[in-house]
Design an enzyme around this catalytic site. Structure first.
Site, PDB file in Angstrom:
ATOM      1  N   CYS A  30     -54.573 110.047 128.654  1.00 32.73           N
ATOM      2  CA  CYS A  30     -54.026 109.282 127.636  1.00 32.73           C
ATOM      3  C   CYS A  30     -54.531 107.815 127.760  1.00 32.73           C
ATOM      4  O   CYS A  30     -54.989 107.050 126.618  1.00 32.73           O
ATOM      5  CB  CYS A  30     -52.473 109.357 127.683  1.00 32.73           C
ATOM      6  SG  CYS A  30     -51.791 108.276 126.235  1.00 32.73           S
TER       7      CYS A  30
ATOM      8  N   CYS B 108     -44.780 112.220 129.136  1.00 33.81           N
ATOM      9  CA  CYS B 108     -43.817 111.891 127.950  1.00 33.81           C
ATOM     10  C   CYS B 108     -43.474 113.221 127.198  1.00 33.81           C
ATOM     11  O   CYS B 108     -42.455 113.206 126.480  1.00 33.81           O
ATOM     12  CB  CYS B 108     -44.279 110.875 127.444  1.00 33.81           C
ATOM     13  SG  CYS B 108     -45.821 110.984 126.586  1.00 33.81           S
TER      14      CYS B 108
END
Length: 377
Positions: free
Chosen positions: A112, A208
């Site tokens: 990410c 997440c």
């Protein structure tokens, strides 16, 4: 005279985009820079369908977008939410599933940072006329003889340099990390001082997008073949048990094997390697885990021109750096020769190289080996 971010102009004439996740770290970063007089713009990325984010503490979801907007209003800065959901799915979630299906142990937060945040968001910040992108990571940036260098956070317990090893020199030139010299308690104290509602908000989780921490269900939905049952075998290839999918295992794992003492002879068994093509999990004693050669791919190098260098290396985020020698090749691959064998080295994890506190770079672990000298011993 340079301002605190290193620009030869007043803070009011320096636009800074702050990546605001809705947590306390990025919120304090924005508040600090605003307090110093910078032209601050807050951006929050919607990375996935927050309606499916069931676990408390997941970042970049609905509550976090609201928290980021609330903080931005409190400190008086413009705030924008960008829909990066499709990019995140293609570049992070799909790669996460592919990696598990290959029998690896991925680190999606590094991907990410490497793609969505430090490539795509950084480009957006430039488009907005910013001269820097600031984040709430606990790392430091300092100027060296050949340009900016990445350095471990001052608080060793909060240091996040392992997760930022893929940051390139060009990106590092644009990035700023205002919290790198602080500890977490100091950051929370600042949040209270600025009157931020997130001052006591729990830290977000690494993965997440995984509801309830059940990553296997995500992988099973995206790559059902990775959840097919198979055999657990010992080092000689003898079947000692059954499993419900290689996605449930990682190299070095001891718990959850479901093997009785009659199989192990009373000696603890560990996952030695995964063979996803054969749907096999290979187990053995801890001594069989030791490896002193680590093969790497996609090495990102932030050091000097040397292709053969002594360093220390972290092979897991929570592991202490170990002495090693790195040999780099022009094709981006590399080989680490560890001073002593390490246990539980897993493909898909990262090897991050250090010279003292400075990050020299890192690469993705593609395989391991054992030198002749160690094997003979």
């Amino acid at each position: 005279m340079l301002n605190s971010l290193g620009f030869a102009k007043p803070p009011a004439e320096t636009r800074v985009v702050v990546a605001m996740s809705g947590g306390v770290d990025s919120s304090v970063t924005a508040a600090l820079l605003k307090d110093e007089g910078y032209d601050v713009v807050g951006i929050t990325l919607q990375l996935y369908d927050y309606g499916a984010a069931l676990r408390k503490g997941a970042c970049c979801a609905g509550q976090d977008i609201y928290d980021a907007a609330t903080v931005a209003e409190r400190i008086g800065i413009p705030h924008y939410v960008l829909d990066y959901e499709s990019r995140f799915k293609d570049q992070v979630i799909e790669e996460f599933a592919d990696s598990y299906a290959r029998g690896e142990t991925p680190i999606p937060c590094v991907r990410c940072n490497q793609t969505v945040k430090f490539r795509d968001l950084l480009a957006t910040a430039r488009d907005l006329g910013a001269e820097a992108l600031a984040t709430g990571h606990y790392v430091q940036r300092r100027l060296g003889p050949h340009g900016p260098e990445l350095v471990r956070g001052a608080d060793a317990g909060r240091d996040q340099s392992y997760f930022l090893f893929a940051t390139t020199s060009d990106q590092l030139d644009f990035l700023r990390f205002p919290l790198g010299h602080l500890s977490k308690p100091e950051t929370r104290d600042l949040a209270q001082r600025y009157g931020l509602s997130v001052h006591d908000k729990p830290d977000s989780q690494d993965i997440c997008f995984v509801p309830d921490g059940d990553y296997a269900s995500i992988v099973k939905r995206l790559r059902p073949e990775a959840a097919e049952p198979g055999e657990i075998v010992d080092l000689a290839g003898q079947v000692v048990g059954k499993h419900q999918g290689v996605i449930h295992y990682t190299i070095g794992q001891r718990r959850g094997l479901g093997l009785g003492a009659e199989v192990s002879g009373g000696e603890p068994l560990f996952v030695i390697r995964l063979e996803p093509n054969r749907r096999r999990v290979v187990v053995g004693p801890r001594s069989a885990l030791g490896r002193d050669i680590v093969h790497l791919k996609d090495v990102n190098w932030l050091g000097g021109p040397e292709t053969d260098v002594a360093c220390t290396v972290k092979l897991r985020s929570a592991q202490a750096p170990a002495p090693a020698r790195l040999t780099r090749k022009a094709d981006g691959s590399g080989t680490l020769h560890l001073a002593a064998p390490q246990h539980g080295i897993a493909p898909g994890q990262a090897a991050v190289f250090y010279d003292g506190e400075r990050v020299l770079g890192g690469g993705w672990i593609s395989g391991t080996g054992l030198s002749d000298a160690v094997e003979a011993a």
